[in-house]
Design an enzyme around this catalytic site. Sequence first.
Site, PDB file in Angstrom:
ATOM      1  N   ASN A   9       0.861  -1.187   0.000  1.00 46.53           N
ATOM      2  CA  ASN A   9       0.000   0.000   0.000  1.00 46.53           C
ATOM      3  C   ASN A   9       0.895   1.234   0.000  1.00 46.53           C
ATOM      4  OD1 ASN A   9      -1.904   1.975   0.405  1.00 46.53           O
ATOM      5  ND2 ASN A   9      -2.330   1.424   2.545  1.00 46.53           N
ATOM      6  N   LYS A  11       0.046   4.295  -0.298  1.00 51.11           N
ATOM      7  CA  LYS A  11      -0.616   5.487   0.280  1.00 51.11           C
ATOM      8  C   LYS A  11      -0.378   6.702  -0.626  1.00 51.11           C
ATOM      9  CE  LYS A  11       0.183   3.378   4.742  1.00 51.11           C
ATOM     10  NZ  LYS A  11       0.117   3.517   6.175  1.00 51.11           N
ATOM     11  N   HIS A  96      -9.445   1.073   4.874  1.00 49.29           N
ATOM     12  CA  HIS A  96      -8.168   1.238   5.590  1.00 49.29           C
ATOM     13  C   HIS A  96      -8.392   2.157   6.788  1.00 49.29           C
ATOM     14  CE1 HIS A  96      -4.029   2.368   6.431  1.00 49.29           C
ATOM     15  NE2 HIS A  96      -3.668   1.295   5.761  1.00 49.29           N
ATOM     16  N   GLU A  98      -6.793   4.522   7.872  1.00 50.26           N
ATOM     17  CA  GLU A  98      -6.578   5.943   7.590  1.00 50.26           C
ATOM     18  C   GLU A  98      -7.806   6.569   6.943  1.00 50.26           C
ATOM     19  OE1 GLU A  98      -2.852   5.453   5.531  1.00 50.26           O
ATOM     20  OE2 GLU A  98      -1.915   4.880   7.428  1.00 50.26           O
ATOM     21  N   GLU A 168      -5.358  -5.108  10.690  1.00 42.82           N
ATOM     22  CA  GLU A 168      -4.318  -4.098  10.874  1.00 42.82           C
ATOM     23  C   GLU A 168      -4.577  -3.342  12.178  1.00 42.82           C
ATOM     24  OE1 GLU A 168      -2.367  -2.924   6.997  1.00 42.82           O
ATOM     25  OE2 GLU A 168      -4.153  -1.689   7.126  1.00 42.82           O
ATOM     26  N   GLY A 174       2.426   2.174  10.641  1.00 41.39           N
ATOM     27  CA  GLY A 174       3.352   3.297  10.458  1.00 41.39           C
ATOM     28  C   GLY A 174       4.041   3.730  11.729  1.00 41.39           C
ATOM     29  N   SER A 214       3.427  -2.302  10.291  1.00 40.91           N
ATOM     30  CA  SER A 214       4.893  -2.296  10.411  1.00 40.91           C
ATOM     31  C   SER A 214       5.524  -3.645  10.081  1.00 40.91           C
ATOM     32  CB  SER A 214       5.316  -1.812  11.806  1.00 40.91           C
ATOM     33  OG  SER A 214       4.871  -0.482  12.015  1.00 40.91           O
TER      34      SER A 214
END
Length: 260
Positions: A9, A11, A96, A98, A168, A174, A214
Amino acid sequence: MRTLLIAGNWKLNPTTAEAAAALADGVKQGLGSATDVHVALAPPFVFLTRVDQVLEGSPIGLAAQDVYWETNGAFTGEISGPMLVDVGCTHVIIGHSERRHGQGETSGHVNQKLKAALAAKLIPIVCIGETKDERLSEKTEEVLLEQLSGSLAGLSPEEMAGVVLAYEPVWAIGTGLTASPEQAQAVHAFIRGWLTEVFGEATARRVVVQYGGSVKPDNAAELLSCPDIDGALVGGAALKAGDFLAIIKAGQEVAARGKS
Ligand code: PEP
């Protein structure tokens, strides 16, 4: 055994089409024609066509990072499933964290997007996961149950078998913090148990459930060796072809060994 899926991904990276093409080409050259592990790359929308050209002749799938539930119409800024298919997409990431946390996306929205992706014959990668506060207050299972039942509502067992889930934990995305293989496996087993209850054992055994948060070359082998972890959704480490290829190699070694 389920075939592992390692997806990158990207991003909001990189900045130029040339850099996107170079990154995709690095992964393509490194992977060659190997299909023992499935691989997909998710560049930003504007680079999909360029990356699709680079990936021609390779087994690497092309993923979008989002999709809208309507097909056409007055929806400024949105992209539909048929549009993604037209530019070569095979997969799409949906829900996701985010987007759930940054853009206010609910499990209801995720469900609509998922149905649009399935209608367009895209392979959806549906993300779920708890925040740090939710884990610390022992609400991980409650949160996952809401996300699973809301996001996957109304699917038939056959449709479910074609959906990829990505667990996730938000606190691991991240941040450099990774769920330990034991923590991740426990949640994956919980997810597989829920799938068994709702869709039946035969379907639950077919669903690919990735881990994300991560994942790096030095922790991939341990995570991917867990019985219910069927691949990785990789953010930061997917931006360097060498690191991403090292994660794929870890997956290939696990696939060659087999899991119990
Ligand atoms: C992600 O983007 O889904 C992700 C897991 O990112 P990272 O690997 O950087 O934690």
